[in-house]
Design a protein around this motif. Structure first.
Motif, PDB file in Angstrom:
ATOM      1  N   GLU A  74       0.900  -1.266   0.081  1.00  0.00           N
ATOM      2  CA  GLU A  74      -0.066  -0.057   0.068  1.00  0.00           C
ATOM      3  C   GLU A  74       0.977   1.217  -0.043  1.00  0.00           C
ATOM      4  O   GLU A  74       2.084   1.305   0.063  1.00  0.00           O
ATOM      5  N   ASN A  75       0.148   2.366  -0.163  1.00  0.00           N
ATOM      6  CA  ASN A  75       0.821   3.866  -0.217  1.00  0.00           C
ATOM      7  C   ASN A  75      -0.205   4.687   0.639  1.00  0.00           C
ATOM      8  O   ASN A  75      -0.634   5.326  -0.088  1.00  0.00           O
ATOM      9  N   PRO A  76       0.157   4.524   2.104  1.00  0.00           N
ATOM     10  CA  PRO A  76      -1.002   5.367   2.864  1.00  0.00           C
ATOM     11  C   PRO A  76      -0.623   6.831   2.614  1.00  0.00           C
ATOM     12  O   PRO A  76       0.518   7.359   2.516  1.00  0.00           O
ATOM     13  N   GLY A  77      -1.822   7.393   3.015  1.00  0.00           N
ATOM     14  CA  GLY A  77      -1.891   8.599   2.785  1.00  0.00           C
ATOM     15  C   GLY A  77      -2.388   9.218   1.363  1.00  0.00           C
ATOM     16  O   GLY A  77      -2.846  10.314   1.573  1.00  0.00           O
ATOM     17  N   GLN A  78      -2.334   8.491   0.470  1.00  0.00           N
ATOM     18  CA  GLN A  78      -2.969   8.875  -1.033  1.00  0.00           C
ATOM     19  C   GLN A  78      -4.118   8.505  -1.285  1.00  0.00           C
ATOM     20  O   GLN A  78      -4.480   6.970  -1.030  1.00  0.00           O
ATOM     21  N   ASP A  79      -5.219   9.361  -0.950  1.00  0.00           N
ATOM     22  CA  ASP A  79      -6.587   8.785  -0.832  1.00  0.00           C
ATOM     23  C   ASP A  79      -7.095   7.770  -1.824  1.00  0.00           C
ATOM     24  O   ASP A  79      -8.001   6.841  -1.236  1.00  0.00           O
ATOM     25  N   ASN A  80      -6.818   7.981  -3.193  1.00  0.00           N
ATOM     26  CA  ASN A  80      -7.370   6.888  -3.927  1.00  0.00           C
ATOM     27  C   ASN A  80      -6.938   5.563  -3.854  1.00  0.00           C
ATOM     28  O   ASN A  80      -7.444   4.806  -3.784  1.00  0.00           O
ATOM     29  N   HIS A  81      -5.560   5.548  -3.376  1.00  0.00           N
ATOM     30  CA  HIS A  81      -4.906   4.159  -3.021  1.00  0.00           C
ATOM     31  C   HIS A  81      -5.203   3.565  -1.746  1.00  0.00           C
ATOM     32  O   HIS A  81      -5.669   2.264  -1.798  1.00  0.00           O
ATOM     33  N   ASP A  82      -5.543   4.471  -0.833  1.00  0.00           N
ATOM     34  CA  ASP A  82      -6.223   3.827   0.537  1.00  0.00           C
ATOM     35  C   ASP A  82      -7.451   3.470   0.109  1.00  0.00           C
ATOM     36  O   ASP A  82      -7.917   2.337   0.819  1.00  0.00           O
ATOM     37  N   ARG A  83      -8.388   4.082  -0.724  1.00  0.00           N
ATOM     38  CA  ARG A  83      -9.697   3.527  -0.900  1.00  0.00           C
ATOM     39  C   ARG A  83      -9.544   2.072  -1.737  1.00  0.00           C
ATOM     40  O   ARG A  83     -10.650   1.218  -1.353  1.00  0.00           O
ATOM     41  N   ARG A  84      -8.791   2.129  -2.736  1.00  0.00           N
ATOM     42  CA  ARG A  84      -8.567   0.443  -3.314  1.00  0.00           C
ATOM     43  C   ARG A  84      -8.395  -0.350  -2.422  1.00  0.00           C
ATOM     44  O   ARG A  84      -8.813  -1.475  -2.597  1.00  0.00           O
ATOM     45  N   VAL A  85      -7.180  -0.163  -1.697  1.00  0.00           N
ATOM     46  CA  VAL A  85      -6.829  -1.189  -0.736  1.00  0.00           C
ATOM     47  C   VAL A  85      -7.884  -1.506   0.380  1.00  0.00           C
ATOM     48  O   VAL A  85      -8.242  -2.720   0.686  1.00  0.00           O
ATOM     49  N   SER A  86      -8.797  -0.561   0.927  1.00  0.00           N
ATOM     50  CA  SER A  86      -9.788  -0.789   1.733  1.00  0.00           C
ATOM     51  C   SER A  86     -11.103  -1.444   1.551  1.00  0.00           C
ATOM     52  O   SER A  86     -11.370  -2.442   1.790  1.00  0.00           O
ATOM     53  N   ALA A  87     -11.294  -1.246   0.144  1.00  0.00           N
ATOM     54  CA  ALA A  87     -12.412  -2.042  -0.605  1.00  0.00           C
ATOM     55  C   ALA A  87     -11.796  -3.266  -0.837  1.00  0.00           C
ATOM     56  O   ALA A  87     -12.711  -4.229  -1.113  1.00  0.00           O
ATOM     57  N   PHE A  88     -10.588  -3.497  -1.257  1.00  0.00           N
ATOM     58  CA  PHE A  88     -10.146  -4.740  -1.824  1.00  0.00           C
ATOM     59  C   PHE A  88     -10.080  -5.734  -0.497  1.00  0.00           C
ATOM     60  O   PHE A  88     -10.872  -6.882  -0.476  1.00  0.00           O
ATOM     61  N   ILE A  89      -9.931  -5.362   0.700  1.00  0.00           N
ATOM     62  CA  ILE A  89      -9.631  -6.263   1.871  1.00  0.00           C
ATOM     63  C   ILE A  89     -11.287  -6.460   2.262  1.00  0.00           C
ATOM     64  O   ILE A  89     -11.638  -7.780   2.693  1.00  0.00           O
ATOM     65  N   ALA A  90     -12.064  -5.357   2.122  1.00  0.00           N
ATOM     66  CA  ALA A  90     -13.723  -5.539   2.596  1.00  0.00           C
ATOM     67  C   ALA A  90     -14.270  -6.573   1.560  1.00  0.00           C
ATOM     68  O   ALA A  90     -15.051  -7.263   2.386  1.00  0.00           O
ATOM     69  N   GLU A  91     -13.985  -6.571   0.673  1.00  0.00           N
ATOM     70  CA  GLU A  91     -14.527  -7.707  -0.666  1.00  0.00           C
ATOM     71  C   GLU A  91     -14.118  -8.796  -0.165  1.00  0.00           C
ATOM     72  O   GLU A  91     -14.789  -9.847  -0.500  1.00  0.00           O
ATOM     73  N   MET A  92     -12.687  -9.089  -0.107  1.00  0.00           N
ATOM     74  CA  MET A  92     -12.094 -10.401   0.175  1.00  0.00           C
ATOM     75  C   MET A  92     -12.953 -11.184   1.548  1.00  0.00           C
ATOM     76  O   MET A  92     -13.121 -12.345   1.411  1.00  0.00           O
ATOM     77  N   LYS A  93     -13.154 -10.147   2.661  1.00  0.00           N
ATOM     78  CA  LYS A  93     -13.838 -10.539   3.639  1.00  0.00           C
ATOM     79  C   LYS A  93     -15.320 -10.984   3.428  1.00  0.00           C
ATOM     80  O   LYS A  93     -15.695 -12.087   3.814  1.00  0.00           O
ATOM     81  N   THR A  94     -15.658 -10.396   2.348  1.00  0.00           N
ATOM     82  CA  THR A  94     -17.282 -10.650   2.231  1.00  0.00           C
ATOM     83  C   THR A  94     -17.422 -11.817   1.284  1.00  0.00           C
ATOM     84  O   THR A  94     -18.222 -12.687   1.456  1.00  0.00           O
ATOM     85  N   ALA A  95     -16.656 -11.667   0.128  1.00  0.00           N
ATOM     86  CA  ALA A  95     -16.982 -12.553  -0.953  1.00  0.00           C
ATOM     87  C   ALA A  95     -16.020 -13.935  -0.644  1.00  0.00           C
ATOM     88  O   ALA A  95     -16.431 -14.878  -1.506  1.00  0.00           O
TER      89      ALA A  95
END
Length: 342
Positions: A165-186
């Protein structure tokens, strides 16, 4: 009598034509004034991602008779990008198409630009608490989710995965958070076993993945929100048997080569051309409020009648089968332009 009738008809036609021309002249046109210039400002100007964005930004501008300038900073440094933004403001452009490295440091400069009458449209990353008039993006949450769906299916049940990851860059943070959340769900039986900040540095990514593989020999997949880290991650994976699937967002020539050879599993790529084209259109409308006459209190309040909080430019999933369609050099050759150098 017939001659007189023809004369009267001719005079009537001339009067109608004159009235039509006068009406056309008084109607605001979607055209730029001579010398009207719009700037695109980014961090790390040599990153290939920006090039197709600017190509379509430039094309839309030229179709309106406008000029464009590509710029920013060659370094990954928010202070340097802020300084380059100030230099653009000093030129008093018609508008600025901005990819802010971090959201908060750009609030004051963007607000000051608005006070100067210079509209700012952000793209790919946002400064949501500023007075930017529009935000053009491919929806980073959807990108992260799509990456998880693709990689999760490929890894199979019970897979161990990691993220760079690349903490602090908004669009990258969103991609990582969404990826992790979807892995947990799907893929609830999958497991996040490691994460590391690589800050778009291939060498850091290489070393991080080597450490991850040593600590987690059953690692099946790695996700990162940008292309540079994918190169280092894939190299580390190759040196350890090539069993780890690398999934990234964004592509460049090297990543496309690695996708074609199977060294990188795949990528989610924002529709860069639409991002640039819609970016110019929104900037132009924001710079020309006289073109818009809405039924509201815009004229009384003095508020620019144009704003478009979020516009989704879409994305594509890049695999071995379609990787060649995303090559910048072939695209530039087909279009016959000089890219960012014009």
């Amino acid at each position: 009598m017939k001659k007189l009738t023809r004369i009267v008809a001719g005079l009537a036609f001339a009067a109608c034509l004159s009235a039509s021309l006068q009406a056309a002249e008084s109607t605001p046109q979607f055209r730029c004034k001579p010398g009207e210039t719009y700037y695109m400002n980014v961090m790390v100007t040599g990153v290939e991602y920006w090039f197709p964005v600017y190509e379509m930004f430039k094309q839309a501008a030229h179709q309106f008779g406008c000029k464009t300038v590509y710029g920013g900073t060659p370094a990954y440094d928010v202070n340097q990008q802020l300084a380059s933004f100030e230099q653009v403001l000093a030129q008093k452009p018609a508008g600025i198409f901005l990819h802010p490295m971090n959201p908060d440091p750009f609030i004051e400069p963007i607000n000051r630009a608005a006070e100067m009458g210079i509209p700012v449209v952000t793209f790919a990353a946002d400064s949501p608490n500023s007075k930017r008039v529009a935000y053009i993006t491919s929806d980073n949450d959807r990108e992260g989710k799509a990456a998880a769906d693709e990689l999760g299916k490929a890894m199979g049940k019970g897979a161990e995965f990691a993220v760079l990851e690349n903490p602090g860059q908004d669009n990258h943070d969103r991609r990582v958070s969404a990826f992790i959340a979807e892995m947990k769900t799907a893929f609830p039986d999958s497991r996040l076993v490691a994460r590391a900040a690589t800050n778009q540095d291939p060498s850091k990514a290489y070393n991080a993945v080597l450490s991850m593989l040593q600590a987690n020999p059953n690692l099946k997949g790695i996700f990162m929100p940008e292309a540079s880290s994918a190169i280092g991650a894939a190299q580390a994976g190759i040196e350890n048997g090539g069993k780890v699937k690398v999934m990234t967002v964004d592509v460049n020539a090297k990543v496309l080569d690695m996708i074609k050879s199977g060294q990188v599993f795949g990528a989610i790529n924002p529709n860069q051309g639409i991002q640039g084209y819609m970016g110019f259109l929104t900037l132009f409308l924001a710079a020309h409020p006289e073109l818009i006459d809405p039924m509201n209190d815009a004229k009384q309040s003095g508020v620019n009648p144009f704003s478009f909080p979020v516009l989704d430019n879409g994305y594509a999933v890049v695999t071995k089968d379609n990787a060649d369609d995303f090559r910048w050099d072939a695209y530039l050759k087909r279009r016959g332009t000089k890219g960012i150098n014009e």
